[in-house]
Motif scaffolding. Sequence first.
Motif, PDB file in Angstrom:
ATOM      1  N   VAL A  86       0.812  -1.220   0.043  1.00 11.74           N
ATOM      2  CA  VAL A  86      -0.052  -0.061  -0.001  1.00 11.74           C
ATOM      3  C   VAL A  86       0.867   1.280   0.088  1.00 11.74           C
ATOM      4  O   VAL A  86       1.448   1.575   0.981  1.00 11.74           O
ATOM      5  N   ARG A 112      -1.195  -7.675   3.017  1.00 14.20           N
ATOM      6  CA  ARG A 112      -0.748  -6.411   2.357  1.00 14.20           C
ATOM      7  C   ARG A 112       0.693  -5.822   3.177  1.00 14.20           C
ATOM      8  O   ARG A 112       0.272  -6.443   4.376  1.00 14.20           O
ATOM      9  N   TYR A 113       1.312  -5.149   2.614  1.00 13.96           N
ATOM     10  CA  TYR A 113       2.332  -4.312   3.376  1.00 13.96           C
ATOM     11  C   TYR A 113       2.158  -2.907   3.432  1.00 13.96           C
ATOM     12  O   TYR A 113       1.909  -2.549   2.261  1.00 13.96           O
ATOM     13  N   GLU A 114       2.639  -2.109   4.324  1.00  9.69           N
ATOM     14  CA  GLU A 114       2.635  -0.750   4.233  1.00  9.69           C
ATOM     15  C   GLU A 114       4.245  -0.438   3.630  1.00  9.69           C
ATOM     16  O   GLU A 114       4.971  -1.110   3.883  1.00  9.69           O
ATOM     17  N   LYS A 116       6.299   1.600   4.169  1.00 13.75           N
ATOM     18  CA  LYS A 116       7.263   2.206   4.967  1.00 13.75           C
ATOM     19  C   LYS A 116       8.031   0.979   5.286  1.00 13.75           C
ATOM     20  O   LYS A 116       9.112   1.078   5.857  1.00 13.75           O
TER      21      LYS A 116
END
Length: 203
Positions: A86, A112-114, A116
């Motif tokens: 994301v 999902r992963y962020e 950052k």
Amino acid sequence: MTGEAAPHMAHLQPNGSEWPVPPVDGYTVDDLYRLDLPPHTELMDGSLVFVSPQRKFHSLAMYLLEQCLRSTVPETLRVRREMAVVISKRNVPEPDLVVVQAAADADQRQTRYEVKDVVLAVEVVSPDSEDRDRDTKPHKYAAAGIAHFWRVEMAGEDDRPVVYVYELDPVTKAYALTGIHRDQLKVAQPYPIAVDLTAIDHL
């Protein structure tokens, strides 16, 4: 506005469900996980991007790089394939491979992963993804602060991988090319990694 189709505008998918009609302002990350979409659908600038069938090269290059990335990955990091990242409300790409912070990888049910938490993003270029993998995605990854990016191309008479390695300039928020690797890939960042690219011949 939702992405659900009005009855008179409905178009059926192969599974019998309706193709969604795009919202005026484009899709968002919430729509990506609410709608009945094909696997590995990406969200780029509010538009849905569907993945075409991949060449054998794509699968083998991903496998080779994934195994080598895993072989030396430190305890603080994790290697994952085909997971959504994301970047913003309307941008959720799915890199072929990512290296993420281990602290962001604790939930077995996560989808999902962020951005950052992503240390390295890897894209294996396919005929239908050339513009996205060479231009759109690198610009978005750099602007979002992903420190390392690899672009993998099929090249040469033997159709072997060539890996273009980029590192983020934190001042300009742009990638700088730090190496073009044929036959052998050896880098020290984001951690020591060595790949015999000719090994794809024997997979």
